[in-house]
Scaffold this active site. Structure first.
Site, PDB file in Angstrom:
ATOM      1  N   LEU A   1      44.159  50.610  22.651  1.00 19.45           N
ATOM      2  CA  LEU A   1      42.764  50.478  21.925  1.00 19.45           C
ATOM      3  C   LEU A   1      41.808  51.594  22.288  1.00 19.45           C
ATOM      4  CD1 LEU A   1      42.054  46.658  22.621  1.00 19.45           C
ATOM      5  CD2 LEU A   1      42.799  47.769  20.573  1.00 19.45           C
TER       6      LEU A   1
ATOM      7  N   SER B   1      37.818  34.962  31.871  1.00 21.05           N
ATOM      8  CA  SER B   1      38.710  34.309  32.771  1.00 21.05           C
ATOM      9  C   SER B   1      37.901  33.513  33.818  1.00 21.05           C
ATOM     10  CB  SER B   1      39.317  35.413  33.588  1.00 21.05           C
ATOM     11  OG  SER B   1      39.725  34.934  34.796  1.00 21.05           O
TER      12      SER B   1
ATOM     13  N   TYR C   1      38.754  43.132  38.841  1.00 24.93           N
ATOM     14  CA  TYR C   1      39.341  42.412  37.537  1.00 24.93           C
ATOM     15  C   TYR C   1      38.243  41.557  37.094  1.00 24.93           C
ATOM     16  CZ  TYR C   1      41.630  38.986  34.507  1.00 24.93           C
ATOM     17  OH  TYR C   1      41.912  38.036  33.389  1.00 24.93           O
TER      18      TYR C   1
ATOM     19  N   LYS D   1      35.432  41.333  33.506  1.00 19.88           N
ATOM     20  CA  LYS D   1      35.269  40.370  32.701  1.00 19.88           C
ATOM     21  C   LYS D   1      33.810  39.972  32.492  1.00 19.88           C
ATOM     22  CE  LYS D   1      39.575  39.296  31.832  1.00 19.88           C
ATOM     23  NZ  LYS D   1      39.993  39.569  30.287  1.00 19.88           N
TER      24      LYS D   1
ATOM     25  N   PHE E   1      41.553  28.808  32.900  1.00 17.31           N
ATOM     26  CA  PHE E   1      41.750  28.605  34.384  1.00 17.31           C
ATOM     27  C   PHE E   1      43.146  29.152  34.696  1.00 17.31           C
ATOM     28  CE2 PHE E   1      37.645  27.136  34.165  1.00 17.31           C
ATOM     29  CZ  PHE E   1      37.146  26.918  35.265  1.00 17.31           C
ATOM     30  N   ASN E   2      44.033  28.224  34.823  1.00 21.87           N
ATOM     31  CA  ASN E   2      45.302  28.698  35.233  1.00 21.87           C
ATOM     32  C   ASN E   2      46.635  28.492  34.498  1.00 21.87           C
ATOM     33  OD1 ASN E   2      43.419  28.539  37.819  1.00 21.87           O
ATOM     34  ND2 ASN E   2      45.357  29.531  38.672  1.00 21.87           N
TER      35      ASN E   2
ATOM     36  N   ARG F   1      44.050  24.355  41.886  1.00 22.35           N
ATOM     37  CA  ARG F   1      43.552  24.836  40.836  1.00 22.35           C
ATOM     38  C   ARG F   1      43.971  24.160  39.605  1.00 22.35           C
ATOM     39  NH1 ARG F   1      41.884  27.804  44.018  1.00 22.35           N
ATOM     40  NH2 ARG F   1      42.042  29.930  44.471  1.00 22.35           N
TER      41      ARG F   1
ATOM     42  N   ARG G   1      45.154  34.701  51.398  1.00 21.82           N
ATOM     43  CA  ARG G   1      45.069  35.808  50.564  1.00 21.82           C
ATOM     44  C   ARG G   1      43.590  36.143  50.522  1.00 21.82           C
ATOM     45  NH1 ARG G   1      48.379  35.668  45.051  1.00 21.82           N
ATOM     46  NH2 ARG G   1      47.070  33.815  44.862  1.00 21.82           N
TER      47      ARG G   1
ATOM     48  N   GLY H   1      39.823  36.445  49.275  1.00 22.82           N
ATOM     49  CA  GLY H   1      39.084  35.978  48.046  1.00 22.82           C
ATOM     50  C   GLY H   1      39.589  34.783  47.320  1.00 22.82           C
TER      51      GLY H   1
END
Length: 338
Positions: A59, A124, A148, A152, A177-178, A230, A291, A293
């Protein structure tokens, strides 16, 4: 008239193309296949028995993108294309800002030039960062914790400014979501390169013997079993949400944001348990450190999408697991036969 789908050969994009074609839309795919392969388009055509016009284009290449609009009568755009790995975005932030934001700027400039003002944007739930409360509503603070997610947020802000500058724009921001699961045919599904960043492809690769065991990041969160919770949504339900958003933007100008989730949270261990029940396969796992975050709990309030889009996620966690495994088995056999 046609719907242009950027990133249409990707995981969510390919499933959305199938639903668009099934609904009777003409579809044009623009994809540089950095996160997918051209054979995905063949499988979309196999599922739907319809041909899909495809352009292998980045793009950021404005002249080649303009060719797509010049050669086709495009009615609306669904914009999936972009980089999406959270960890990689921390390592290569400039690459993410340049690709995700730059490509969207180029796309919108070309759309304006050709008088195409209907856009469904793939956002997201990462825009919410570490949520202050759950379930998360669309008016919750936006405060991403990685590059990331920041891309968004910046794109969402940019699209709002664009709509303010020109009231022809009709834009839907879909905050996923997931997504997990795959098409019932087993022909398309999530196919990460390298070690999966997401839970379900990691589980299916362990089940298939591709990986030795599942790494669970932390079991000391303030949740019922200590693992993160989640909102897992079947990718076909997610794809159908795009069709509803496409229909809805006919009724308003400006920008609207919608959460696409089930409204139910499942822990990592609950997903593993559901997969084992759905397939009869035991998943060996090891507990590792948290992890950075990772929010302890994150799930959607999907009320706005249900009310305004007449959309609701319907497929169960067991179905998500069954369909994910069917895809893994089918794809492994397909690759081994080559």
């Amino acid at each position: 008239m046609s719907i242009l789908v950027t990133g249409g050969a990707g995981y969510i994009g390919s499933h959305t193309c199938v639903e668009l074609l099934t609904e009777g839309y003409d579809v044009i795919i623009v994809d540089n296949f950095s996160n997918s392969g051209p054979d995905t388009v063949n499988r979309i055509e196999e599922i739907t028995s319809k041909k899909v016009k495809t352009y292998d284009i980045n793009l950021l290449d404005s002249s080649r993108l303009e060719t797509v609009f010049a050669e086709n009568n495009i009615e609306a755009v669904i914009h999936f294309a972009g980089l999406k790995a959270v960890g990689e975005s921390v390592e290569k932030p400039l690459h993410y800002y340049e690709t995700n934001i730059g490509s969207t700027i180029q796309l919108c400039k070309t759309m304006e030039k050709y008088g195409v003002y209907k856009l469904v944007f793939s956002s997201s739930a990462t825009v919410y960062g570490l949520p202050e409360q759950v379930p998360i509503e669309e008016n919750a603070p936006l405060k991403a914790v990685n590059p990331y997610g920041n891309t968004k947020i910046i794109i969402e802000d940019m699209l709002r400014d664009l709509a303010t500058s020109n009231n022809n724009w009709r834009i839907s921001l879909l905050r996923y979501f997931n997504p997990i699961g795959a098409h019932k045919s087993g022909l398309i599904g999530e196919e990460p390169s390298g070690i999966p960043n997401n839970l379900m492809p990691y589980i299916t690769q362990v089940a298939a013997g591709v990986r030795e065991q599942l790494s669970v990041f932390g079991d000391d969160y303030p949740t019922k079993d200590g693992t993160c919770i989640r909102d897992y949504i079947h990718v076909v339900d997610l794809a159908l949400g795009h069709l509803q958003a496409l229909k809805k933007i006919e009724t308003y100008t400006g920008v609207q944001a919608y959460n696409l989730g089930t409204g139910t949270g499942y822990s990592v261990l609950e997903v593993v348990d559901a997969f084992e029940k759905a397939t009869g396969i035991t998943i060996p796992k090891k507990i590792g450190p948290r992890r950075p975050g990772d929010a302890p709990v994150s799930y959607a309030d999907p009320t706005k999408a249900r009310t305004e889009l007449q959309w609701e996620a319907k497929r169960t966690l067991i179905e998500m697991c069954e369909d994910s495994w069917r895809w893994q088995v089918h794809r492994k056999a397909q690759l081994e036969s080559k």
